[in-house]
Design a protein around this motif. Sequence first.
Motif, PDB file in Angstrom:
ATOM      1  N   ALA A 146       3.405  -2.010  -4.195  1.00 44.03           N
ATOM      2  CA  ALA A 146       4.364  -1.521  -3.212  1.00 44.03           C
ATOM      3  C   ALA A 146       3.918  -1.811  -1.793  1.00 44.03           C
ATOM      4  CB  ALA A 146       4.553  -0.020  -3.391  1.00 44.03           C
ATOM      5  N   ASN A 147       4.865  -2.208  -0.977  1.00 44.05           N
ATOM      6  CA  ASN A 147       4.609  -2.221   0.462  1.00 44.05           C
ATOM      7  C   ASN A 147       4.783  -0.799   0.982  1.00 44.05           C
ATOM      8  OD1 ASN A 147       3.937  -3.231   2.932  1.00 44.05           O
ATOM      9  ND2 ASN A 147       5.758  -4.483   3.200  1.00 44.05           N
ATOM     10  N   SER A 148       4.200  -0.523   2.136  1.00 46.96           N
ATOM     11  CA  SER A 148       4.286   0.828   2.702  1.00 46.96           C
ATOM     12  C   SER A 148       4.013   0.754   4.189  1.00 46.96           C
ATOM     13  CB  SER A 148       3.278   1.758   2.023  1.00 46.96           C
ATOM     14  OG  SER A 148       1.959   1.245   2.158  1.00 46.96           O
ATOM     15  N   TYR A 149       4.430   1.804   4.884  1.00 41.81           N
ATOM     16  CA  TYR A 149       4.050   1.968   6.281  1.00 41.81           C
ATOM     17  C   TYR A 149       2.676   2.624   6.338  1.00 41.81           C
ATOM     18  CZ  TYR A 149       9.006   1.270   7.383  1.00 41.81           C
ATOM     19  OH  TYR A 149      10.266   0.755   7.485  1.00 41.81           O
ATOM     20  N   TRP A 150       1.871   2.219   7.315  1.00 41.48           N
ATOM     21  CA  TRP A 150       0.634   2.946   7.561  1.00 41.48           C
ATOM     22  C   TRP A 150       0.986   4.276   8.229  1.00 41.48           C
ATOM     23  CZ3 TRP A 150      -3.592   1.649   5.241  1.00 41.48           C
ATOM     24  CH2 TRP A 150      -3.907   0.306   4.997  1.00 41.48           C
ATOM     25  N   LEU A 151       0.482   5.363   7.704  1.00 43.82           N
ATOM     26  CA  LEU A 151       0.653   6.684   8.300  1.00 43.82           C
ATOM     27  C   LEU A 151      -0.600   6.976   9.119  1.00 43.82           C
ATOM     28  CD1 LEU A 151       2.150   9.342   8.645  1.00 43.82           C
ATOM     29  CD2 LEU A 151       1.216  10.098   6.438  1.00 43.82           C
ATOM     30  N   LEU A 152      -0.450   6.916  10.437  1.00 48.99           N
ATOM     31  CA  LEU A 152      -1.582   7.021  11.350  1.00 48.99           C
ATOM     32  C   LEU A 152      -1.544   8.355  12.082  1.00 48.99           C
ATOM     33  CD1 LEU A 152      -1.103   3.405  12.641  1.00 48.99           C
ATOM     34  CD2 LEU A 152      -3.046   4.186  11.298  1.00 48.99           C
ATOM     35  N   PRO A 153      -2.646   8.753  12.707  1.00 46.30           N
ATOM     36  CA  PRO A 153      -2.651  10.048  13.405  1.00 46.30           C
ATOM     37  C   PRO A 153      -1.549  10.174  14.440  1.00 46.30           C
ATOM     38  CG  PRO A 153      -4.886   9.228  13.168  1.00 46.30           C
ATOM     39  CD  PRO A 153      -3.986   8.127  12.700  1.00 46.30           C
ATOM     40  N   GLY A 154      -1.166   9.069  15.076  1.00 47.68           N
ATOM     41  CA  GLY A 154      -0.116   9.102  16.089  1.00 47.68           C
ATOM     42  C   GLY A 154       1.270   8.850  15.546  1.00 47.68           C
ATOM     43  N   GLY A 155       1.408   8.685  14.239  1.00 54.49           N
ATOM     44  CA  GLY A 155       2.731   8.467  13.665  1.00 54.49           C
ATOM     45  C   GLY A 155       2.827   7.140  12.930  1.00 54.49           C
ATOM     46  N   ALA A 219      -7.280 -10.432 -16.665  1.00 53.87           N
ATOM     47  CA  ALA A 219      -6.827 -10.320 -18.064  1.00 53.87           C
ATOM     48  C   ALA A 219      -5.447 -10.944 -18.258  1.00 53.87           C
ATOM     49  CB  ALA A 219      -6.800  -8.859 -18.489  1.00 53.87           C
ATOM     50  N   GLY A 220      -4.857 -11.471 -17.172  1.00 57.13           N
ATOM     51  CA  GLY A 220      -3.600 -12.184 -17.310  1.00 57.13           C
ATOM     52  C   GLY A 220      -2.364 -11.448 -16.851  1.00 57.13           C
ATOM     53  N   HIS A 221      -2.523 -10.337 -16.150  1.00 52.51           N
ATOM     54  CA  HIS A 221      -1.371  -9.596 -15.639  1.00 52.51           C
ATOM     55  C   HIS A 221      -1.011 -10.126 -14.241  1.00 52.51           C
ATOM     56  CE1 HIS A 221      -1.337  -6.420 -18.776  1.00 52.51           C
ATOM     57  NE2 HIS A 221      -2.614  -6.774 -18.876  1.00 52.51           N
ATOM     58  N   GLU A 222       0.222 -10.568 -14.064  1.00 62.06           N
ATOM     59  CA  GLU A 222       0.651 -11.080 -12.763  1.00 62.06           C
ATOM     60  C   GLU A 222       1.023  -9.927 -11.845  1.00 62.06           C
ATOM     61  OE1 GLU A 222       4.690 -12.682 -12.160  1.00 62.06           O
ATOM     62  OE2 GLU A 222       4.902 -12.552 -14.334  1.00 62.06           O
ATOM     63  N   VAL A 223       0.912 -10.171 -10.542  1.00 64.13           N
ATOM     64  CA  VAL A 223       1.266  -9.159  -9.553  1.00 64.13           C
ATOM     65  C   VAL A 223       2.604  -9.531  -8.924  1.00 64.13           C
ATOM     66  CG1 VAL A 223       0.557  -7.912  -7.485  1.00 64.13           C
ATOM     67  CG2 VAL A 223      -1.182  -8.779  -9.082  1.00 64.13           C
ATOM     68  N   VAL A 224       3.522  -8.590  -8.949  1.00 68.83           N
ATOM     69  CA  VAL A 224       4.846  -8.758  -8.360  1.00 68.83           C
ATOM     70  C   VAL A 224       4.922  -7.864  -7.127  1.00 68.83           C
ATOM     71  CG1 VAL A 224       7.334  -8.528  -8.749  1.00 68.83           C
ATOM     72  CG2 VAL A 224       5.819  -9.189 -10.639  1.00 68.83           C
ATOM     73  N   HIS A 225       5.458  -8.400  -6.043  1.00 68.61           N
ATOM     74  CA  HIS A 225       5.496  -7.652  -4.790  1.00 68.61           C
ATOM     75  C   HIS A 225       6.849  -6.983  -4.594  1.00 68.61           C
ATOM     76  CE1 HIS A 225       5.093  -7.628  -0.136  1.00 68.61           C
ATOM     77  NE2 HIS A 225       4.518  -6.573  -0.656  1.00 68.61           N
ATOM     78  N   GLN A 226       6.839  -5.697  -4.289  1.00 67.73           N
ATOM     79  CA  GLN A 226       8.028  -4.989  -3.841  1.00 67.73           C
ATOM     80  C   GLN A 226       7.906  -4.905  -2.323  1.00 67.73           C
ATOM     81  OE1 GLN A 226      10.618  -3.352  -2.354  1.00 67.73           O
ATOM     82  NE2 GLN A 226       9.386  -1.455  -2.437  1.00 67.73           N
ATOM     83  N   PRO A 227       8.622  -5.750  -1.565  1.00 68.57           N
ATOM     84  CA  PRO A 227       8.318  -5.922  -0.140  1.00 68.57           C
ATOM     85  C   PRO A 227       8.833  -4.828   0.790  1.00 68.57           C
ATOM     86  CG  PRO A 227      10.138  -7.349  -0.759  1.00 68.57           C
ATOM     87  CD  PRO A 227       9.651  -6.698  -2.036  1.00 68.57           C
ATOM     88  N   ARG A 228       9.781  -4.006   0.342  1.00 73.74           N
ATOM     89  CA  ARG A 228      10.335  -2.982   1.231  1.00 73.74           C
ATOM     90  C   ARG A 228       9.343  -1.833   1.382  1.00 73.74           C
ATOM     91  NH1 ARG A 228      15.584  -1.773  -2.062  1.00 73.74           N
ATOM     92  NH2 ARG A 228      14.180  -2.518  -3.694  1.00 73.74           N
ATOM     93  N   PRO A 229       9.001  -1.443   2.595  1.00 77.93           N
ATOM     94  CA  PRO A 229       8.083  -0.300   2.771  1.00 77.93           C
ATOM     95  C   PRO A 229       8.806   1.007   2.491  1.00 77.93           C
ATOM     96  CG  PRO A 229       8.765  -1.174   4.907  1.00 77.93           C
ATOM     97  CD  PRO A 229       9.370  -2.075   3.867  1.00 77.93           C
ATOM     98  N   LEU A 230       8.556   1.568   1.308  1.00 80.76           N
ATOM     99  CA  LEU A 230       9.234   2.788   0.871  1.00 80.76           C
ATOM    100  C   LEU A 230       8.227   3.902   0.586  1.00 80.76           C
ATOM    101  CD1 LEU A 230      11.910   1.197  -1.516  1.00 80.76           C
ATOM    102  CD2 LEU A 230      12.257   2.073   0.807  1.00 80.76           C
ATOM    103  N   ALA A 231       7.105   3.864   1.283  1.00 85.43           N
ATOM    104  CA  ALA A 231       6.077   4.895   1.139  1.00 85.43           C
ATOM    105  C   ALA A 231       5.261   4.939   2.424  1.00 85.43           C
ATOM    106  CB  ALA A 231       5.180   4.602  -0.061  1.00 85.43           C
ATOM    107  N   LEU A 232       4.523   6.023   2.576  1.00 86.49           N
ATOM    108  CA  LEU A 232       3.627   6.193   3.720  1.00 86.49           C
ATOM    109  C   LEU A 232       2.203   6.234   3.187  1.00 86.49           C
ATOM    110  CD1 LEU A 232       5.528   9.020   5.667  1.00 86.49           C
ATOM    111  CD2 LEU A 232       5.887   6.535   5.767  1.00 86.49           C
ATOM    112  N   PHE A 233       1.392   5.281   3.620  1.00 80.81           N
ATOM    113  CA  PHE A 233       0.010   5.164   3.148  1.00 80.81           C
ATOM    114  C   PHE A 233      -0.898   5.601   4.285  1.00 80.81           C
ATOM    115  CE2 PHE A 233      -3.930   3.010   2.065  1.00 80.81           C
ATOM    116  CZ  PHE A 233      -3.982   3.139   0.682  1.00 80.81           C
ATOM    117  N   ARG A 234      -1.586   6.701   4.067  1.00 79.35           N
ATOM    118  CA  ARG A 234      -2.379   7.285   5.159  1.00 79.35           C
ATOM    119  C   ARG A 234      -3.594   6.432   5.483  1.00 79.35           C
ATOM    120  NH1 ARG A 234      -1.947  12.369   7.198  1.00 79.35           N
ATOM    121  NH2 ARG A 234      -0.684  12.963   5.381  1.00 79.35           N
ATOM    122  N   TRP A 235      -3.795   6.211   6.762  1.00 78.14           N
ATOM    123  CA  TRP A 235      -4.961   5.473   7.252  1.00 78.14           C
ATOM    124  C   TRP A 235      -6.166   6.392   7.172  1.00 78.14           C
ATOM    125  CZ3 TRP A 235      -4.896   0.493   9.594  1.00 78.14           C
ATOM    126  CH2 TRP A 235      -6.077   0.097  10.211  1.00 78.14           C
TER     127      TRP A 235
END
Length: 354
Positions: A146-155, A219-235
């Motif tokens: 998943a893509n996500s926004y960085w959740l930073l102390p300033g927002g 082990a052979g598992h491919e990675v698929v990207h979900q490009p829309r940032p639909l989560a907040l990932f805390r820095w």
Amino acid sequence: MRSSEVPRGRGRTSDRSEGRPVASPGGAEVSELPRVSVVMAAWNAATTVAAAVSSVLWQTYPAWELVVVDDGSTDSTADLVSAFDDPRITLVKQENAGAGSARNAGMEAARGDLITFLDSDDVMLGRHLEALVERLGDRTRAIVTANSYWLLPGGIDPSHTRHKGRFPAVPHQRLSLLEQNYLSPMSLFRRELLEDVGGFDTTLHRSEDWDFWLRAVFAGHEVVHQPRPLALFRWGQSSMSTNRDLVFDAERTILEGMSSRDDLRDDERAYLRRRLASPPPRLLSNEGDAALRGRQYARAAQRFAAAADLSPSETMLVRKAQLMKLAPRLAGPLLRARQVRRENALAFDAEFEH
């Protein structure tokens, strides 16, 4: 909500209600949809865990369960989770054993066809799970990250997302993952992946997720990207800055283990030799940023070039290195001004960059 006690970091499944069938966004009932198990490891997370749990309740994808593993917290983490009255939420308690052990316990207790992780200080936006399941589709040996926004102390800055630039194509994903961990913890995979790679390595106390994804991709598992940032990932600047040396030591341990594999391609083996003989690219990039802030533009150019050479799949780093190589005295002040504006606006200390 159901609760189960798990001693010594071993998960135990508890019986849970499915809940009432409700209509999904596509019109199907919950019973017709693959169930997603959201596994959350939590340790002394009283200030953030309620928001994380609430964000799962917001999901438009209805066929989910949440397994929260309280990893020996000494604060009110468990009480806050217990306050949520929802049969889809299970609380597992264990003695403190680390994030890898907690996630293993959560996966053992989980019953979903699909598994994803949510850290106790991160937040899912409403369509996060729905978008991951849509991207997975009928793929069998795949991980959707998943893509996500960085959740930073300033927002949040809409331009500051976890994934930028090109995403590695399947033929290059193994080598690119040796260069940097481009998978978010908020990635979705089928339960069958665990049969290939097992769980998290509990001897690692940092970067255990990178080790897990490396084993899966090799082990052979491919990675698929979900490009829309639909989560907040805390820095995680405080803990990461404090434990920077521990992070780099863990990364070196992982790469040394990878270098002993029999299935490495020649380019992967050559890269690992070069990488293990050099400082970590993130350390070089940190030093470049510090030199940039100090207006030491020649040093910044050298550090960015060295970092980009070790991590050529990191698009934004490569662009910065190229600009500084071409015209350090011209590009340096411009990049510095942009960097300082961003750091001041979002109130974070960039000593340890992700």
